[in-house]
Scaffold this motif. Structure first.
Motif, mmCIF file in Angstrom:
data_model
loop_
_atom_site.group_PDB
_atom_site.id
_atom_site.type_symbol
_atom_site.label_atom_id
_atom_site.label_comp_id
_atom_site.label_asym_id
_atom_site.label_seq_id
_atom_site.Cartn_x
_atom_site.Cartn_y
_atom_site.Cartn_z
ATOM 1 N N UNK A 98 0.837 -1.201 0.000
ATOM 2 C CA UNK A 98 0.000 0.000 0.000
ATOM 3 C C UNK A 98 0.874 1.254 0.000
ATOM 4 N N UNK A 99 0.342 2.334 -0.567
ATOM 5 C CA UNK A 99 1.044 3.625 -0.621
ATOM 6 C C UNK A 99 0.160 4.683 0.016
ATOM 7 N N UNK A 100 0.790 5.548 0.800
ATOM 8 C CA UNK A 100 0.036 6.612 1.464
ATOM 9 C C UNK A 100 0.917 7.837 1.594
ATOM 10 N N UNK A 101 0.269 8.997 1.576
ATOM 11 C CA UNK A 101 0.960 10.261 1.798
ATOM 12 C C UNK A 101 0.603 10.746 3.187
ATOM 13 N N UNK A 102 1.611 10.995 4.005
ATOM 14 C CA UNK A 102 1.368 11.270 5.422
ATOM 15 C C UNK A 102 2.120 12.526 5.849
ATOM 16 N N UNK A 103 1.641 13.103 6.935
ATOM 17 C CA UNK A 103 2.319 14.251 7.510
ATOM 18 C C UNK A 103 3.690 13.847 8.049
ATOM 19 N N UNK A 104 4.545 14.851 8.175
ATOM 20 C CA UNK A 104 5.894 14.636 8.704
ATOM 21 C C UNK A 104 6.152 15.672 9.788
ATOM 22 N N UNK A 105 6.714 15.202 10.913
ATOM 23 C CA UNK A 105 7.198 16.135 11.928
ATOM 24 C C UNK A 105 8.654 16.435 11.590
ATOM 25 N N UNK A 106 8.879 17.631 10.952
ATOM 26 C CA UNK A 106 10.227 17.993 10.496
ATOM 27 C C UNK A 106 11.014 18.661 11.613
#
Length: 967
Positions: A839-847
């Motif tokens: 599966x592929x997903x676009x997720x938030x990132x804590x930079x």
């Protein structure tokens, strides 16, 4: 667990039987008692030889078949096993009573072996049903093998008192005469109650001997036209009785003393004969029973190859090359005036020659993982056939040496691994078996793996736990943290347990994982205990429970070895609970510790009550061979109460131990520089030398919130202490998880506490609300109880996710590239992740934060972040900083007025829309990459002061200044 007979026992079906010859497998018995030819026949009789579903047949043919009701009761091995427990759920046998209504005389006789211990409970009950509006029967006969004072209780209610019928009881051990009659005997015994309404007496016998006879004014006919009959309960709301019933009979007459004695003698002999087994072949000494079911057994042998003294059978094998010896053993069973003899044939094989003994012992020797050695290991120095096993390292002494073993009969092969990055090393291990002048030799080629790199930081956690009792629950599950966060967790394996025991009790509790001292192997230990369905529950498990622990090992936390069922306790132990381990640098071995009740005898059937738990320990090199158990902490904390569930951590050369004190059911913290220091008699105080255990604090964390709405942590068990990872998002140094089950007022799962100072017992802070919202949960709703959290590297964590949660394990992160102009902070995007399940997903990132200096001028730099999915996958973005917009200002006079000129240059490669602003107006220009443009502002004044012009692109502004000008 209390031993059950492992075969069906033939039951006597009448009070008297003709003298007969009893035939058993491999043996002949002769019954020489003189008995009457006929006797009374039971009205109701259950032999428990079998059951059809929940139906137990009445063998008299009278049709009084009984029914098993509620949970946990079962017929097996010729007995009815009753589980005990709550009155609302504990299994029992419901007996039809139509044939008993109106009877003035009855005899009830049953073989019982209890597991409940002294308590208010009923093994058998016959009485009036509970009337409408009442709480219990007003009239009854009740049999309790062990009242709260430890006496046999067999009573009838001799008056009517609906509010307190117990106060009207008369008979042995009655409520108002609790110590009358006789103390409860150990083991299976025959309890006979003769209710004689005609003579006005209730007479009680145990194993054929009268213990009480009292006058009665009421009998079964007094209890009304409707009756209830039970095995395992009464109409009181007391707990169900736990134990085994082996034969139950009701006679519609009052048997006299001689008949009761004959009943016991006949049935005891039948039971005794059927219960005795003797090995058909013997090569070494063995024991023979000298008493069972109240029957004395004496033994004789007709061949010197087996010589019997009391119950000890010594074996003398014929010399090598001789014929095998055949001995006939005669057992004489005696009870009262009756006796039976039985013969057994035992073959004693001729002894092996010295060479055969040496060859056999040598063939039995094995070295596990010889081609992948990572740690020291034990080898035997004595063979099963008596040979001496002598070991030597014939090559590779830099990698393998010998030292004394952890116990007699063993040696240790100490392994020194090559440095990290080096090639594997080789060594040769030789063993010679010797018996007399005979010898035999084998060699083992060893491959010693280099040390692990050891520089990978721990970045996540793995949690092993069980979820309590109940069908399927006493197994082991794993969970994985959401990255470097010990308070937020992922459920693994679809919420199904991963480890199921196939050995011992076939139940697993209290799993503990330790990383090997070398760093690249894991060992998991677990308690061998199945409480679900265990009659007598925790009492039984402490009196006659397992003396073993269960062991697995792995190099990756996913692929595990076969289960090892290893005895670490002595035969004097009643249980082996919550094993944990710690590496001791001083002795260069692992110390394994657990809790055990200890008893003065190895015969569990003679133990009538729990003693108290001591903390025990043994040492090991390899979790295969263990030293003899030693007492670590021996402090009696009350009746049946001691110390359990120790867990250990070390900081700056000091060991910190957290242990459950069963007196308060709370956790105490102690410290010592010597892990193997012992305590005895009394708990240590705060003073003492550094190498003794001294108190840091009692009742750790008691009174703090437990994370439940309005809840408080008051007491608990199974503490788990572990160091926080350096980058743990919660910013703590230590975690202490404490199991707070429902019977300790908790939510039936772990409660977490955190601290920055393990030396300060008052420093623990409550973290329960966070963990509560982020607990892993099995498919049956179970949440983590007594287990272990272990820090792991990112690579180890990834392996665990791929093995048990491919839908979470990230296998690919799409490249993240960002461009910005010098002076402009980059805008960092989400991450696109692909998992092992596809599966592929676009997720938030804590930079991470970006330093303005990184984008002040053209160039590239990277920014690290953590994906905010369940994996907390580390990600990086590459930021390209392109040159910014330049502005060059000048002034001139046009028709006597000052004009400001701004030359704007785009030094980057991308086109840009530039907003040029001044006090005299704003203009917008589009500049291709590398191009310039000139913007003019008429001031309409002959003289202007110095000023500024701003050029703005995508929120980034460059400011230029110009000087004062007069035309």
């Amino acid at each position: 667990m209390t031993s059950l007979l492992t075969r069906s026992i033939r039951k006597a079906t009448a009070v008297a039987a003709a003298a007969a010859t009893v035939v058993a497998i491999g043996a002949v018995s002769t019954h020489t008692a003189s008995v009457a030819a006929e006797g009374p026949t039971p009205l109701i009789h259950y032999t428990f030889d079998a059951a059809s579903g929940t139906t137990v047949s009445d063998t008299t043919g009278n049709g009084y078949d009984a029914m098993i009701k509620q949970n946990g009761a079962k017929v097996e091995n010729g007995q009815l096993s009753l589980p005990g427990g709550s009155a609302s759920s504990a299994g029992y046998l419901d007996i039809p009573t139509a044939g008993l209504v109106g009877k003035k005389t009855l005899t009830v006789s049953t073989w019982l072996s209890g597991r409940t211990g002294p308590a208010n409970t009923a093994a058998a009950f016959l009485g009036a049903p509970v009337a409408s509006g009442a709480s219990y029967s007003s009239g009854y006969w009740l049999l309790n093998p062990a009242n709260p004072s430890g006496y046999v209780k067999a009573v009838v209610t001799n008056a009517t008192n609906a509010g307190a019928p117990w106060g009207t009881e008369v008979g042995a051990g009655a409520t108002n005469a609790a110590t009358s009659g006789a103390r409860t005997p150990a083991g299976m015994s025959l309890y006979t109650s003769v209710i004689d309404g005609t003579a006005g007496t209730l007479t009680t016998y145990v194993n054929g001997a009268q213990i009480s006879s009292v006058a009665i004014a009421r009998d079964v006919s007094s209890f009304g036209s409707a009756l209830v009959g039970y095995l395992g309960r009464s109409t009181y709301n007391d707990a169900g009785w736990a134990g085994d019933v082996d034969d139950f009979a009701v006679y519609e007459s009052a048997l006299d003393a001689a008949q009761v004695q004959q009943l016991f003698s006949d049935q005891a002999l039948e039971r005794a004969v059927a219960s005795v087994t003797v090995p058909s072949t013997a090569t070494e000494a063995f024991t023979l029973p000298t008493t069972t079911s109240g029957v004395a057994i004496s033994w004789a042998s007709d061949n010197a190859a087996i010589q019997i003294t009391g119950g000890a059978a010594a074996v003398l094998r014929p010399t090598p090359g001789s014929a095998d010896a055949v001995a006939t053993l005669t057992a004489t069973f005696t009870v009262g005036g009756a006796l039976t003899t039985r013969t057994f044939t035992v073959t004693v094989p001729a002894a092996l020659s010295d060479q055969a003994r040496a060859d056999a012992d040598l063939a039995a020797v094995a070295v596990a993982d010889a081609d992948d050695l990572r740690a020291s290991f034990s080898v035997p120095t004595t063979g099963a056939n008596g040979s001496t096993l002598s070991w030597s390292v014939t090559s590779g002494s830099a990698s393998a040496t010998l030292r004394a073993g952890v116990r007699d009969g063993s040696a240790t092969v100490s392994i020194t691994r090559p440095a990290a990055g080096a090639a594997s090393a080789s060594a040769t291990l030789s063993v010679t078996a010797s018996v007399g002048d005979a010898t035999a030799t084998r060699t083992f080629a060893l491959t010693v793996r280099p040390q692990p790199a050891g520089d990978a930081e721990k970045e996540a956690y793995v949690w092993t736990f069980f979820t309590g009792e109940g069908a399927g629950a006493e197994r082991v599950s794993l969970a994985a943290s959401k990255g470097d966060d010990a308070l937020r967790w992922n459920t693994l394996n679809g919420g199904e347990p991963i480890f199921t025991s196939t050995q011992g009790t076939q139940g697993l509790r209290d799993p503990f994982i330790i990383r090997s001292h070398e760093g690249d192997k894991f060992y998991m230990l677990a308690t061998d205990l199945k409480i679900d369905g265990l009659a007598g529950g925790f009492t039984t498990s402490q009196i006659s429970g397992s003396q073993h622990i269960e062991v697995w090992e792995s190099t990756d936390l996913v692929n595990w070895s076969a289960q090892r069922h290893v005895q670490v306790s002595s035969a004097y132990a009643g249980n082996t609970w919550a094993p944990e381990a710690y590496w001791d640098d001083e002795i260069q071995r692992y110390v394994v510790f657990w809790a055990s009740n200890l008893y003065p005898t190895t015969d569990a059937s003679t133990r009538t009550a729990v003693t108290y738990n001591r903390m025990m320990y043994a040492t090991t090199d390899d979790f295969v061979t263990f030293s003899e158990p030693q007492i670590w902490s021996d402090v009696r904390r009350g009746t049946g109460l001691g110390l359990i569930d120790s867990t250990v951590a070390e900081e700056d050369g000091v060991y910190y131990r957290f242990t459950k004190d069963e007196a308060s059911m709370t956790i105490r913290e102690e410290k010592s520089t010597d892990l193997l220091a012992t305590i005895s008699g009394a708990l240590p105080g705060t003073s003492g030398s550094s190498d003794e255990w001294t108190l840091v604090k009692e009742r750790i964390a008691t009174g703090l919130p437990n994370g439940e709405p309005g809840g408080t942590y008051s007491s608990g068990e199974g503490p788990n202490i572990f160091a926080a990872n350096p980058g743990d998002v919660n910013g703590l140094s230590w975690y202490l998880f404490i199991d707070q089950p429902s019977y300790h007022g908790g939510p039936n799962h772990y409660i977490p506490f955190g601290s920055d100072d393990i030396t300060d017992g008052s420093s623990w802070q409550a973290l329960g609300s966070t963990l509560r919202a982020n607990l892993p949960q099995n498919s049956d709703g179970g949440k983590p109880r007594h287990g272990t959290v272990i820090p792991v590297t990112r690579a180890e964590y990834q392996t665990v996710l791929e093995g048990f949660a491919p839908e979470i394990a990230v296998t690919d992160v799409a490249p993240i590239a960002v461009s910005t102009r010098a002076g402009s902070a980059p805008v960092l995007p989400k991450a696109t992740l692909t998992t092992a399940s596809g599966t592929t997903a676009t997720v938030d990132v804590a930079w991470e934060g970006v330093d303005p200096a990184d984008y002040a001028s053209a160039g590239t730099f990277t920014v690290r972040g953590v994906a905010q999915d369940a994996s907390r996958m580390p990600v990086t973005a590459t930021v390209t900083v392109t040159p910014g917009i330049g502005v060059d200002l000048s002034t001139r006079c046009v028709a006597g007025k000052v004009v400001v000129t701004a030359k704007v240059a785009n030094a980057g490669t991308d086109a840009a829309r530039v907003t040029v602003s001044s006090s005299y107006g704003t203009q917008v220009v589009d500049l291709a990459g590398g191009k310039t443009s000139t913007v003019t502002f008429s001031t309409r004044a002959a003289s202007v002061a110095s000023g500024e012009v701003q050029a703005t692109v995508s929120g980034s502004t460059v400011t230029g200044t110009f000087a004062a000008k007069t035309c």
